[in-house]
Motif scaffolding. Structure first.
Motif, PDB file in Angstrom:
ATOM      1  N   SER A  90      37.860  50.454  46.216  1.00  0.00           N
ATOM      2  CA  SER A  90      37.354  49.238  46.863  1.00  0.00           C
ATOM      3  C   SER A  90      36.284  48.561  46.008  1.00  0.00           C
ATOM      4  O   SER A  90      36.173  47.338  46.002  1.00  0.00           O
ATOM      5  N   HIS A  91      35.539  49.347  45.253  1.00  0.00           N
ATOM      6  CA  HIS A  91      34.515  48.783  44.365  1.00  0.00           C
ATOM      7  C   HIS A  91      35.156  47.937  43.260  1.00  0.00           C
ATOM      8  O   HIS A  91      34.617  46.904  42.872  1.00  0.00           O
ATOM      9  N   VAL A  92      36.324  48.351  42.788  1.00  0.00           N
ATOM     10  CA  VAL A  92      37.055  47.588  41.758  1.00  0.00           C
ATOM     11  C   VAL A  92      37.561  46.279  42.364  1.00  0.00           C
ATOM     12  O   VAL A  92      37.414  45.211  41.773  1.00  0.00           O
ATOM     13  N   ALA A  93      38.154  46.374  43.554  1.00  0.00           N
ATOM     14  CA  ALA A  93      38.672  45.174  44.224  1.00  0.00           C
ATOM     15  C   ALA A  93      37.549  44.175  44.483  1.00  0.00           C
ATOM     16  O   ALA A  93      37.711  42.977  44.226  1.00  0.00           O
ATOM     17  N   ARG A  94      36.430  44.661  44.955  1.00  0.00           N
ATOM     18  CA  ARG A  94      35.307  43.772  45.274  1.00  0.00           C
ATOM     19  C   ARG A  94      34.790  43.080  44.011  1.00  0.00           C
ATOM     20  O   ARG A  94      34.507  41.883  44.007  1.00  0.00           O
ATOM     21  N   PHE A  95      34.696  43.819  42.924  1.00  0.00           N
ATOM     22  CA  PHE A  95      34.246  43.243  41.658  1.00  0.00           C
ATOM     23  C   PHE A  95      35.205  42.140  41.192  1.00  0.00           C
ATOM     24  O   PHE A  95      34.774  41.061  40.773  1.00  0.00           O
ATOM     25  N   ILE A  96      36.513  42.412  41.262  1.00  0.00           N
ATOM     26  CA  ILE A  96      37.521  41.432  40.833  1.00  0.00           C
ATOM     27  C   ILE A  96      37.483  40.195  41.718  1.00  0.00           C
ATOM     28  O   ILE A  96      37.507  39.053  41.227  1.00  0.00           O
ATOM     29  N   LEU A  97      37.425  40.389  43.022  1.00  0.00           N
ATOM     30  CA  LEU A  97      37.377  39.255  43.944  1.00  0.00           C
ATOM     31  C   LEU A  97      36.103  38.431  43.745  1.00  0.00           C
ATOM     32  O   LEU A  97      36.149  37.200  43.763  1.00  0.00           O
ATOM     33  N   ASP A  98      34.977  39.106  43.528  1.00  0.00           N
ATOM     34  CA  ASP A  98      33.735  38.380  43.232  1.00  0.00           C
ATOM     35  C   ASP A  98      33.866  37.564  41.951  1.00  0.00           C
ATOM     36  O   ASP A  98      33.384  36.438  41.864  1.00  0.00           O
ATOM     37  N   GLU A  99      34.503  38.138  40.955  1.00  0.00           N
ATOM     38  CA  GLU A  99      34.672  37.469  39.661  1.00  0.00           C
ATOM     39  C   GLU A  99      35.570  36.227  39.790  1.00  0.00           C
ATOM     40  O   GLU A  99      35.271  35.170  39.241  1.00  0.00           O
ATOM     41  N   ILE A 100      36.668  36.351  40.493  1.00  0.00           N
ATOM     42  CA  ILE A 100      37.653  35.259  40.565  1.00  0.00           C
ATOM     43  C   ILE A 100      37.303  34.232  41.644  1.00  0.00           C
ATOM     44  O   ILE A 100      37.383  33.024  41.405  1.00  0.00           O
ATOM     45  N   PHE A 101      36.924  34.689  42.826  1.00  0.00           N
ATOM     46  CA  PHE A 101      36.616  33.763  43.918  1.00  0.00           C
ATOM     47  C   PHE A 101      35.151  33.342  43.927  1.00  0.00           C
ATOM     48  O   PHE A 101      34.815  32.287  44.445  1.00  0.00           O
ATOM     49  N   GLY A 102      34.284  34.173  43.379  1.00  0.00           N
ATOM     50  CA  GLY A 102      32.845  33.932  43.427  1.00  0.00           C
ATOM     51  C   GLY A 102      32.213  34.732  44.552  1.00  0.00           C
ATOM     52  O   GLY A 102      32.787  34.835  45.636  1.00  0.00           O
ATOM     53  N   LYS A 103      31.064  35.280  44.302  1.00  0.00           N
ATOM     54  CA  LYS A 103      30.374  36.109  45.305  1.00  0.00           C
ATOM     55  C   LYS A 103      30.108  35.349  46.596  1.00  0.00           C
ATOM     56  O   LYS A 103      30.140  35.914  47.681  1.00  0.00           O
ATOM     57  N   ARG A 104      29.847  34.053  46.484  1.00  0.00           N
ATOM     58  CA  ARG A 104      29.552  33.252  47.685  1.00  0.00           C
ATOM     59  C   ARG A 104      30.783  33.051  48.570  1.00  0.00           C
ATOM     60  O   ARG A 104      30.646  32.661  49.719  1.00  0.00           O
ATOM     61  N   MET A 105      31.957  33.302  48.043  1.00  0.00           N
ATOM     62  CA  MET A 105      33.182  33.115  48.827  1.00  0.00           C
ATOM     63  C   MET A 105      33.582  34.375  49.599  1.00  0.00           C
ATOM     64  O   MET A 105      34.565  34.375  50.321  1.00  0.00           O
ATOM     65  N   PHE A 106      32.804  35.447  49.457  1.00  0.00           N
ATOM     66  CA  PHE A 106      33.012  36.630  50.293  1.00  0.00           C
ATOM     67  C   PHE A 106      32.605  36.263  51.708  1.00  0.00           C
ATOM     68  O   PHE A 106      31.501  35.778  51.942  1.00  0.00           O
ATOM     69  N   ARG A 107      33.514  36.456  52.654  1.00  0.00           N
ATOM     70  CA  ARG A 107      33.258  36.067  54.038  1.00  0.00           C
ATOM     71  C   ARG A 107      32.935  37.254  54.929  1.00  0.00           C
ATOM     72  O   ARG A 107      32.040  37.183  55.753  1.00  0.00           O
ATOM     73  N   SER A 108      33.692  38.331  54.773  1.00  0.00           N
ATOM     74  CA  SER A 108      33.483  39.466  55.645  1.00  0.00           C
ATOM     75  C   SER A 108      34.321  40.648  55.178  1.00  0.00           C
ATOM     76  O   SER A 108      35.158  40.513  54.287  1.00  0.00           O
ATOM     77  N   GLU A 109      34.069  41.772  55.793  1.00  0.00           N
ATOM     78  CA  GLU A 109      34.844  42.977  55.520  1.00  0.00           C
ATOM     79  C   GLU A 109      35.263  43.578  56.854  1.00  0.00           C
ATOM     80  O   GLU A 109      34.438  43.758  57.751  1.00  0.00           O
ATOM     81  N   ILE A 110      36.536  43.836  56.977  1.00  0.00           N
ATOM     82  CA  ILE A 110      37.068  44.467  58.174  1.00  0.00           C
ATOM     83  C   ILE A 110      37.193  45.953  57.874  1.00  0.00           C
ATOM     84  O   ILE A 110      37.748  46.343  56.843  1.00  0.00           O
ATOM     85  N   ILE A 111      36.668  46.779  58.749  1.00  0.00           N
ATOM     86  CA  ILE A 111      36.811  48.222  58.612  1.00  0.00           C
ATOM     87  C   ILE A 111      37.890  48.659  59.587  1.00  0.00           C
ATOM     88  O   ILE A 111      37.759  48.489  60.800  1.00  0.00           O
TER      89      ILE A 111
END
Length: 148
Positions: A90-111
């Motif tokens: 999940s740490h790899v996915a989060r890093f990639i998504l932050d890189e491509i979408f931008g950290k500000r575009m993180f909306r939420s995490e569903i557990i």
């Protein structure tokens, strides 16, 4: 409007999808388990399998990166992506998504929590998966549904 579901390696399928044409992406990629995953339907007439083995975490990250880039390309500016993963990467996915979408575009995490029936290991029992929710812009669509 009719919804479409595609089956196959998304990298190949995405080549035929125009830029900025998709509202929502749900991605359930391999989880970096380093195993061949197998599944049989209840009638056990067939077995489905796919390899989830990688030379390194960097190879796995490269696999994800080019696919997430393509998914970003096809999303409308009001579009969102839900990325299903677990604790292994999940740490790899989060890093990639932050890189491509931008950290500000993180909306939420569903557990997504589920039950485990026994614990033979001497550690905390893995009993959840994560779904990371990102949008392409701050103008994303979100339709709230209430269940009572």
């Amino acid at each position: 409007m009719q919804a479409k579901i595609y089956l196959g390696d998304c990298l190949e399928l995405l080549k035929g999808i125009p830029n900025s044409s998709v509202d929502l992406v749900y991605l359930d990629p391999p989880f970096f388990t380093q195993k061949t995953q197998k599944l049989s339907p209840r009638n056990r007439e067939r077995e489905f399998q796919f390899p989830d083995t990688w030379k390194s975490i960097n190879d796995y990250a490269g696999f994800l990166f080019i696919r997430v880039q393509e998914l970003h390309r096809i999303l409308r500016s009001s579009g969102s992506i839900f990325f299903h993963c677990d604790r292994k990467a999940s740490h790899v996915a989060r890093f990639i998504l932050d890189e491509i979408f931008g950290k500000r575009m993180f909306r939420s995490e569903i557990i997504w929590h589920y039950r485990r029936w026994s614990n033979s290991q001497r550690s905390l029992l893995p009993a959840h998966q994560n779904i990371l929710f990102y949008s392409k812009s701050s103008k994303y669509k979100f339709h709230e549904t209430r269940y009572y």
